[in-house]
Design a protein around this motif. Sequence first.
Motif, short mmCIF file in Angstrom:
data_model
loop_
_atom_site.label_atom_id
_atom_site.label_comp_id
_atom_site.label_asym_id
_atom_site.label_seq_id
_atom_site.Cartn_x
_atom_site.Cartn_y
_atom_site.Cartn_z
N THR A 6 33.33 42.22 50.82
CA THR A 6 32.28 41.35 51.37
C THR A 6 31.07 41.30 50.44
OG1 THR A 6 33.06 41.81 53.61
CG2 THR A 6 30.84 40.93 53.40
N LYS A 7 30.68 42.45 49.91
CA LYS A 7 29.55 42.49 48.97
C LYS A 7 29.89 41.76 47.68
CE LYS A 7 27.25 46.77 50.30
NZ LYS A 7 27.10 48.19 49.99
N ALA A 8 31.10 41.94 47.21
CA ALA A 8 31.51 41.35 45.93
C ALA A 8 31.73 39.84 46.02
CB ALA A 8 32.80 42.02 45.45
N ASP A 9 32.09 39.35 47.23
CA ASP A 9 32.45 37.93 47.37
C ASP A 9 32.10 37.46 48.78
OD1 ASP A 9 33.73 35.49 47.75
OD2 ASP A 9 35.51 36.06 46.63
N PRO A 10 30.91 36.84 48.95
CA PRO A 10 30.48 36.39 50.28
C PRO A 10 31.44 35.40 50.94
CG PRO A 10 28.66 36.31 48.71
CD PRO A 10 29.89 36.62 47.92
N ILE A 11 32.08 34.55 50.17
CA ILE A 11 33.05 33.59 50.75
C ILE A 11 34.20 34.36 51.37
CG2 ILE A 11 34.73 31.76 50.24
CD1 ILE A 11 32.70 30.75 48.10
N LEU A 12 34.72 35.31 50.63
CA LEU A 12 35.80 36.16 51.14
C LEU A 12 35.30 36.97 52.34
CD1 LEU A 12 38.66 37.34 50.92
CD2 LEU A 12 37.75 39.00 49.30
N GLY A 13 34.05 37.40 52.29
CA GLY A 13 33.47 38.15 53.40
C GLY A 13 33.55 37.38 54.71
N GLU A 167 40.19 29.92 36.79
CA GLU A 167 39.12 29.98 37.79
C GLU A 167 39.46 30.98 38.90
OE1 GLU A 167 36.13 28.55 37.71
OE2 GLU A 167 36.57 27.58 35.79
N MET A 168 40.72 30.96 39.34
CA MET A 168 41.16 31.89 40.38
C MET A 168 41.03 33.34 39.89
SD MET A 168 44.55 29.86 41.77
CE MET A 168 45.17 31.23 42.76
N LYS A 169 41.48 33.59 38.69
CA LYS A 169 41.41 34.95 38.12
C LYS A 169 39.95 35.40 38.00
CE LYS A 169 45.68 34.81 35.43
NZ LYS A 169 46.25 34.64 34.10
N ASN A 170 39.09 34.48 37.63
CA ASN A 170 37.68 34.81 37.49
C ASN A 170 37.07 35.26 38.83
OD1 ASN A 170 35.37 35.06 35.84
ND2 ASN A 170 34.60 33.10 36.61
N ILE A 171 37.40 34.53 39.88
CA ILE A 171 36.93 34.89 41.23
C ILE A 171 37.51 36.24 41.65
CG2 ILE A 171 37.10 34.28 43.69
CD1 ILE A 171 37.01 31.28 42.68
N ALA A 172 38.79 36.43 41.37
CA ALA A 172 39.50 37.63 41.82
C ALA A 172 39.07 38.91 41.11
CB ALA A 172 41.00 37.43 41.66
N LYS A 173 38.40 38.79 39.98
CA LYS A 173 37.91 39.98 39.26
C LYS A 173 37.05 40.85 40.19
CE LYS A 173 37.74 38.08 34.62
NZ LYS A 173 36.82 37.46 33.63
#
Length: 194
Positions: A6-13, A167-173
């Motif tokens: 959640t901290k790393a990715d608010p959208i995923l949060g 782009e997906m890999k960049n987000i997933a880092k």
Amino acid sequence: MIEQLTKADPILGKVLQEVKVIQPESTGSVFHDLMSCVIEQQIHYRSTKKTFQKLLEKAGISIVTPQNFSALEKAGLGDLKLSERKFETIENVLNAFQKEEPNWEQLTDQEVRKFFKEIKGIGVWMVDMLLLYTLGRKDIFPVDDYHLKKAMVALYGLDPKVRLAAEMKNIAKAWTPNSSLAVLSLLEWKKNNK
């Protein structure tokens, strides 16, 4: 885990708040799930076609092994409308597993990938599915998964025609070391938002 994501990715949060992720119950059998992937292009419990399940029922077995594989053949494997290439892949898998099946728990993700790289017809996506679903590894990101691509395009506003994998890999880092939970959450979100 959820806090880190959640901290790393608010959208995923937000997705993590919306969905309830249940790790699918693993068969514990890499061979079984691999055959499911080859025959249906899906791990059997994600499939809607149920071709593999019907074949197992007809053969009277619940888990296919190299030792009982002939029962699957007798039950009508040859009658399925599979390509010549798929039948060759099935043969390649059988040959590899009849030599000696590794102790999967002792192998790293990279060692699992190396084992499958030697089997003609087994691609990166299939190995990712085995690592994610069958072996329950924690940091798997199957960039080639169709449903994951759809979810990430919808949620992150990605252009499916422009550098999508990058782009997906960049987000997933940001998801490491808990990529698998992120992936399963996004797949669950997609299932709920058809």
